[in-house]
Write an enzyme that holds these catalytic residues in place. Structure first.
Site: not given
Ligand code: GLP
Length: 244
Positions: A67, A136, A138, A143
């Site tokens: 990314d 979280n 991801h 996400e």
């Protein structure tokens, strides 16, 4: 999932670097998928050490990073390209033309995502994809939410993720771009083999849900349960909620 547990973060980094080094030696033209984040820094340092001390060569390898932020130059200290140069690429012999990165400055971001998918396919697909995990759950910048994107795409970042990435932006989360380009979960699951690395107690809850929980878009990492060749490298604190 094949879980590999180590006492300390240092031992995780050493074992993971050895695992990557043996894959590179076995297949010098390997196509690697690479993550950023604090977690892989020690592993990248180990790989640089193996380059110097054992002559480990990446001369025929190719890499694709997961990314990149939208709207900052690759020379910006907060960019993932800058991170990779500093922590890995400067210390190994990977030819620059075989380092592949998403361009967050591309004028047409959708076309840029399509180009990346095509480049991965043209390279014959990713042989070994290394992954970190966000607190979280991801993966890359996929996400948690109602839905996940299969292919490389343009993603909006959650506030918590921007806070977690603030260190390279003067500690100010508002300076972290709101958007990024990321391989999709489908892109990631197409890799022949996956290795996820997580260290520290902060990751214990999402690691437990990734390994034991239902497969859900609310925890993108849970999709790794559907891949047939996944290794998970953990230190004790990250594995503290698993009974292993
Ligand atoms: C960023 C990256 C992810 C990475 C995550 C975890 O959000 N896009 O690929 O896994 O951070 O980072 P850390 O290792 O710093 O916890």
């Amino acid at each position: 999932m094949n879980i590999r547990l180590f006492q300390t973060e240092e031992l995780v980094a050493r074992a993971l670097a050895d695992r990557v080094a043996s894959a590179v030696r076995q297949r010098p033209s390997i196509v690697l998928g690479l993550p950023t984040g604090r977690t892989p820094i020690a592993t990248y340092a180990e790989l640089r050490r193996l380059r110097v001390e054992q002559g480990l060569s990446f001369a025929r390898a190719s890499t694709f990073n997961l990314d990149e932020f939208v709207g900052i130059e690759p020379t910006h200290p907060g960019s993932f390209r800058y991170f990779m140069e500093r922590h890995l690429f400067e210390g190994i012999d990977l030819p620059p033309e075989r380092i592949h990165f998403l361009d967050g400055m591309a004028p047409d971001l959708d076309a840029e995502c399509e180009r990346y998918e095509r480049n991965i396919a043209n390279a014959g697909g990713i042989d070994l994809q290394l992954l970190g995990i966000g607190a979280n759950g991801h993966i890359g910048f996929n996400e948690p939410g109602e839905e996940l994107m299969a292919n490389t795409h343009h993603a909006a970042l959650h506030d918590g993720t921007r806070r977690d990435n603030a260190a390279q932006f003067g500690g100010d989360p508002t300076q972290v771009p709101q958007e990024a380009l990321s391989m999709g979960m489908g892109t990631i699951l197409k890799a022949a083999a996956l290795i996820l690395v997580a260290t520290g107690e902060r990751k214990a809850r999402c690691v437990e849900r990734m390994v034991r929980g239902p497969v859900t878009t609310r925890l993108p990492a849970s999709f790794l349960q559907m891949h047939r060749a996944v290794e998970v490298f953990l230190d004790r604190p990250a594995a503290s909620l698993l009974s292993v």
